[in-house]
Design a protein around this motif. Structure first.
Motif, PDB file in Angstrom:
ATOM      1  N   LEU A  69      16.408   6.998  -1.732  1.00 39.39           N
ATOM      2  CA  LEU A  69      15.461   5.895  -1.904  1.00 39.39           C
ATOM      3  C   LEU A  69      14.047   6.338  -1.530  1.00 39.39           C
ATOM      4  O   LEU A  69      13.064   5.953  -2.190  1.00 39.39           O
ATOM      5  N   LEU A  70      13.949   7.171  -0.507  1.00 44.55           N
ATOM      6  CA  LEU A  70      12.640   7.695  -0.107  1.00 44.55           C
ATOM      7  C   LEU A  70      12.025   8.541  -1.218  1.00 44.55           C
ATOM      8  O   LEU A  70      10.821   8.440  -1.486  1.00 44.55           O
ATOM      9  N   ILE A  71      12.844   9.339  -1.887  1.00 47.13           N
ATOM     10  CA  ILE A  71      12.341  10.155  -2.994  1.00 47.13           C
ATOM     11  C   ILE A  71      11.868   9.258  -4.146  1.00 47.13           C
ATOM     12  O   ILE A  71      10.804   9.496  -4.733  1.00 47.13           O
ATOM     13  N   ILE A  72      12.634   8.229  -4.468  1.00 46.10           N
ATOM     14  CA  ILE A  72      12.254   7.311  -5.556  1.00 46.10           C
ATOM     15  C   ILE A  72      10.925   6.637  -5.244  1.00 46.10           C
ATOM     16  O   ILE A  72      10.008   6.577  -6.087  1.00 46.10           O
ATOM     17  N   ILE A  73      10.782   6.135  -4.017  1.00 51.98           N
ATOM     18  CA  ILE A  73       9.547   5.457  -3.613  1.00 51.98           C
ATOM     19  C   ILE A  73       8.374   6.434  -3.620  1.00 51.98           C
ATOM     20  O   ILE A  73       7.277   6.106  -4.085  1.00 51.98           O
ATOM     21  N   THR A  74       8.598   7.641  -3.108  1.00 53.56           N
ATOM     22  CA  THR A  74       7.534   8.646  -3.043  1.00 53.56           C
ATOM     23  C   THR A  74       7.052   9.035  -4.431  1.00 53.56           C
ATOM     24  O   THR A  74       5.848   9.087  -4.695  1.00 53.56           O
ATOM     25  N   THR A  87       7.440   7.424  -7.373  1.00 55.64           N
ATOM     26  CA  THR A  87       6.867   6.319  -8.158  1.00 55.64           C
ATOM     27  C   THR A  87       5.513   5.846  -7.621  1.00 55.64           C
ATOM     28  O   THR A  87       4.738   5.238  -8.364  1.00 55.64           O
ATOM     29  N   SER A  88       5.225   6.134  -6.351  1.00 52.95           N
ATOM     30  CA  SER A  88       3.964   5.655  -5.767  1.00 52.95           C
ATOM     31  C   SER A  88       2.926   6.758  -5.590  1.00 52.95           C
ATOM     32  O   SER A  88       1.839   6.500  -5.079  1.00 52.95           O
ATOM     33  N   SER A  89       3.250   7.987  -6.019  1.00 47.87           N
ATOM     34  CA  SER A  89       2.326   9.117  -5.831  1.00 47.87           C
ATOM     35  C   SER A  89       1.874   9.657  -7.190  1.00 47.87           C
ATOM     36  O   SER A  89       2.701  10.157  -7.962  1.00 47.87           O
ATOM     37  N   GLU A 135       4.603  19.797  -2.454  1.00 47.54           N
ATOM     38  CA  GLU A 135       4.017  18.609  -3.095  1.00 47.54           C
ATOM     39  C   GLU A 135       4.716  17.330  -2.636  1.00 47.54           C
ATOM     40  O   GLU A 135       4.069  16.333  -2.332  1.00 47.54           O
ATOM     41  N   VAL A 136       6.051  17.378  -2.580  1.00 48.59           N
ATOM     42  CA  VAL A 136       6.803  16.193  -2.168  1.00 48.59           C
ATOM     43  C   VAL A 136       6.544  15.888  -0.701  1.00 48.59           C
ATOM     44  O   VAL A 136       6.337  14.728  -0.321  1.00 48.59           O
ATOM     45  N   LYS A 137       6.541  16.923   0.133  1.00 42.25           N
ATOM     46  CA  LYS A 137       6.291  16.711   1.564  1.00 42.25           C
ATOM     47  C   LYS A 137       4.888  16.160   1.798  1.00 42.25           C
ATOM     48  O   LYS A 137       4.693  15.274   2.637  1.00 42.25           O
ATOM     49  N   SER A 138       3.926  16.661   1.039  1.00 41.68           N
ATOM     50  CA  SER A 138       2.551  16.164   1.171  1.00 41.68           C
ATOM     51  C   SER A 138       2.466  14.699   0.729  1.00 41.68           C
ATOM     52  O   SER A 138       1.809  13.875   1.384  1.00 41.68           O
ATOM     53  N   ALA A 139       3.155  14.353  -0.360  1.00 45.25           N
ATOM     54  CA  ALA A 139       3.150  12.969  -0.847  1.00 45.25           C
ATOM     55  C   ALA A 139       3.822  12.036   0.151  1.00 45.25           C
ATOM     56  O   ALA A 139       3.374  10.902   0.354  1.00 45.25           O
ATOM     57  N   MET A 140       4.895  12.523   0.789  1.00 48.74           N
ATOM     58  CA  MET A 140       5.575  11.706   1.801  1.00 48.74           C
ATOM     59  C   MET A 140       4.683  11.456   3.008  1.00 48.74           C
ATOM     60  O   MET A 140       4.660  10.349   3.562  1.00 48.74           O
ATOM     61  N   ARG A 141       3.936  12.491   3.416  1.00 52.04           N
ATOM     62  CA  ARG A 141       3.020  12.327   4.553  1.00 52.04           C
ATOM     63  C   ARG A 141       1.922  11.323   4.225  1.00 52.04           C
ATOM     64  O   ARG A 141       1.560  10.478   5.054  1.00 52.04           O
ATOM     65  N   LEU A 201       2.149   8.901   2.032  1.00 54.10           N
ATOM     66  CA  LEU A 201       2.780   7.593   1.960  1.00 54.10           C
ATOM     67  C   LEU A 201       2.981   7.010   3.356  1.00 54.10           C
ATOM     68  O   LEU A 201       2.727   5.829   3.599  1.00 54.10           O
ATOM     69  N   TRP A 202       3.408   7.858   4.289  1.00 52.05           N
ATOM     70  CA  TRP A 202       3.590   7.425   5.673  1.00 52.05           C
ATOM     71  C   TRP A 202       2.257   7.052   6.305  1.00 52.05           C
ATOM     72  O   TRP A 202       2.158   6.062   7.038  1.00 52.05           O
ATOM     73  N   SER A 203       1.222   7.836   6.018  1.00 51.87           N
ATOM     74  CA  SER A 203      -0.110   7.549   6.569  1.00 51.87           C
ATOM     75  C   SER A 203      -0.632   6.211   6.072  1.00 51.87           C
ATOM     76  O   SER A 203      -1.220   5.439   6.837  1.00 51.87           O
ATOM     77  N   ARG A 204      -0.415   5.924   4.776  1.00 52.37           N
ATOM     78  CA  ARG A 204      -0.841   4.641   4.223  1.00 52.37           C
ATOM     79  C   ARG A 204      -0.090   3.484   4.872  1.00 52.37           C
ATOM     80  O   ARG A 204      -0.672   2.443   5.172  1.00 52.37           O
ATOM     81  N   LYS A 205       1.199   3.685   5.104  1.00 52.32           N
ATOM     82  CA  LYS A 205       2.004   2.634   5.718  1.00 52.32           C
ATOM     83  C   LYS A 205       1.537   2.363   7.150  1.00 52.32           C
ATOM     84  O   LYS A 205       1.349   1.214   7.551  1.00 52.32           O
ATOM     85  N   VAL A 206       1.330   3.443   7.911  1.00 50.90           N
ATOM     86  CA  VAL A 206       0.876   3.293   9.297  1.00 50.90           C
ATOM     87  C   VAL A 206      -0.516   2.673   9.335  1.00 50.90           C
ATOM     88  O   VAL A 206      -0.810   1.800  10.147  1.00 50.90           O
ATOM     89  N   GLY A 207      -1.376   3.137   8.403  1.00 47.98           N
ATOM     90  CA  GLY A 207      -2.726   2.601   8.351  1.00 47.98           C
ATOM     91  C   GLY A 207      -2.759   1.123   8.029  1.00 47.98           C
ATOM     92  O   GLY A 207      -3.513   0.359   8.603  1.00 47.98           O
ATOM     93  N   SER A 208      -1.907   0.691   7.094  1.00 54.48           N
ATOM     94  CA  SER A 208      -1.865  -0.735   6.728  1.00 54.48           C
ATOM     95  C   SER A 208      -1.336  -1.575   7.876  1.00 54.48           C
ATOM     96  O   SER A 208      -1.808  -2.695   8.116  1.00 54.48           O
ATOM     97  N   GLU A 209      -0.359  -1.050   8.624  1.00 55.95           N
ATOM     98  CA  GLU A 209       0.178  -1.783   9.767  1.00 55.95           C
ATOM     99  C   GLU A 209      -0.863  -1.895  10.889  1.00 55.95           C
ATOM    100  O   GLU A 209      -0.995  -2.936  11.523  1.00 55.95           O
ATOM    101  N   ASN A 210      -1.611  -0.799  11.094  1.00 55.60           N
ATOM    102  CA  ASN A 210      -2.676  -0.845  12.120  1.00 55.60           C
ATOM    103  C   ASN A 210      -3.774  -1.819  11.731  1.00 55.60           C
ATOM    104  O   ASN A 210      -4.371  -2.492  12.576  1.00 55.60           O
ATOM    105  N   GLY A 211      -4.033  -1.898  10.401  1.00 58.85           N
ATOM    106  CA  GLY A 211      -5.063  -2.823   9.926  1.00 58.85           C
ATOM    107  C   GLY A 211      -4.669  -4.273  10.155  1.00 58.85           C
ATOM    108  O   GLY A 211      -5.519  -5.125  10.459  1.00 58.85           O
TER     109      GLY A 211
END
Length: 308
Positions: free
Chosen positions: A41-46, A48-50, A288-294, A296-306
């Motif tokens: 599921l993480l691969i699918i989300i990564t 489709t959103s990258s 490329e996948v590892k960079s996209a996952m990072r 994606l995680w940064s965006r998630k953390v950033g949105s939660e902090n916001g």
């Protein structure tokens, strides 16, 4: 879905009949199944959103992950439930549905892995023509073809099996309904039917495996100028995934079954282990996948902090 059978349900003996072993297996396979769903599921989300992961390779990888979730979900939940109960029954219709699902998603995965090998062949051996040959439309047709091929194979296996009469023993020495265990329970001579079913599965498995081997041989030979180590690192993830899935599949379906205990142990590799390891295989060595996952995680953390 009626036939001449007097048997209305089957009993799945599972991987082990020892209660202690079943409890250990439940914890172990529950962990495996959670990894399968979460990882794929993480691969699918990564993907489709990258935006950077829009190449055909990741397009196919996304569908491979989706198939892996579906494939393992055909057998794992029932297997987990059976570890906890004494009455491990499955209805005749449920058994046929599971048989269809296993072969549908399994064969679809075979075709998608073959398409991924073809994609790597074009990308490495014909780079100048790659973008014109592997358009999004062509990729979509290949994926649709994989689903249609899986459906055609599965419907043939299912229709052949459902015609068999089951009038005696109903204990399946396996953890899911498959062709070989059901052939052994049929109260008629299944030799000719077994040959047809093995030929159906074997032809698809062997022909796809031959295409895969030839593709990777050509790829590795064309890459040998950069050194075998770099060549293997380029295609290593694909080759590993192919071996993990095709090795056990070929062993099971290319010959008539003679040892169900051996078969069900080997089946764990292509129904559980391969879907669980595919996310690791395709991400650990892929920058490329590892960079996209990072990201994606940064965006998630950033949105939660916001929000805070």
């Amino acid at each position: 879905m009626e036939n001449a059978s007097s048997v209305k349900e089957f009993i799945l003996l599972g991987l082990s009949e020892d209660p202690g072993v079943q409890k250990i297996c439940f914890v172990l396979f529950l962990f495996f199944y959670m990894l399968i769903v979460a990882g794929n599921l993480l691969i699918i989300i990564t993907v489709t959103s990258s935006q950077p992961l829009s190449s055909p390779m990741y397009f196919f990888l996304c569908y491979l992950s989706f198939v892996d979730i579906c494939y393992s979900s055909i057998t794992a939940p029932k297997m987990l439930a059976d570890f906890l109960v004494e009455n491990k029954t499955i209805s005749f219709v449920g058994c046929v549905a599971q048989l269809f699902g296993v072969h549908f998603f399994g064969c679809t995965e075979i075709f998608i892995l073959t398409v991924m090998a073809y994609d790597r062949y074009l990308a490495i051996c014909r780079p100048l023509h790659y973008t014109t040959l592997m358009t999004r439309q062509v990729c979509g047709r290949m994926v649709i073809g994989s689903w249609v091929g899986g459906f055609m194979h599965s419907i043939v296996q299912t229709l052949l099996t459902v015609q068999l009469p089951f009038c005696g023993p109903n204990k399946i020495d396996h953890y899911f309904c498959d062709v070989h265990p059901l052939l052994q329970l049929a109260c008629t001579d299944t030799y000719a039917m077994g040959i047809v079913i093995v030929a159906n599965s074997g032809m698809i498995t062997l022909s796809s495996f031959f295409i895969l081997v030839m593709s990777y041989v050509v790829i590795l030979v064309s890459l040998k100028r950069i050194g075998w180590h770099k060549a293997l690192s380029t295609c290593g993830s694909h080759i590993t995934a192919v071996i993990l899935f095709f090795g056990p599949c070929t062993f099971i379906y290319i010959r008539p079954s003679s040892n169900l205990l051996e078969d069900k142990s080997i089946a764990v590799f292509y129904t559980v282990i391969a879907p669980m390891l595919n996310p690791l295989i395709y991400t650990l060595r892929n920058k490329e996948v590892k960079s996209a996952m990072r990201k994606l995680w940064s965006r998630k953390v950033g949105s939660e902090n916001g929000k805070v």
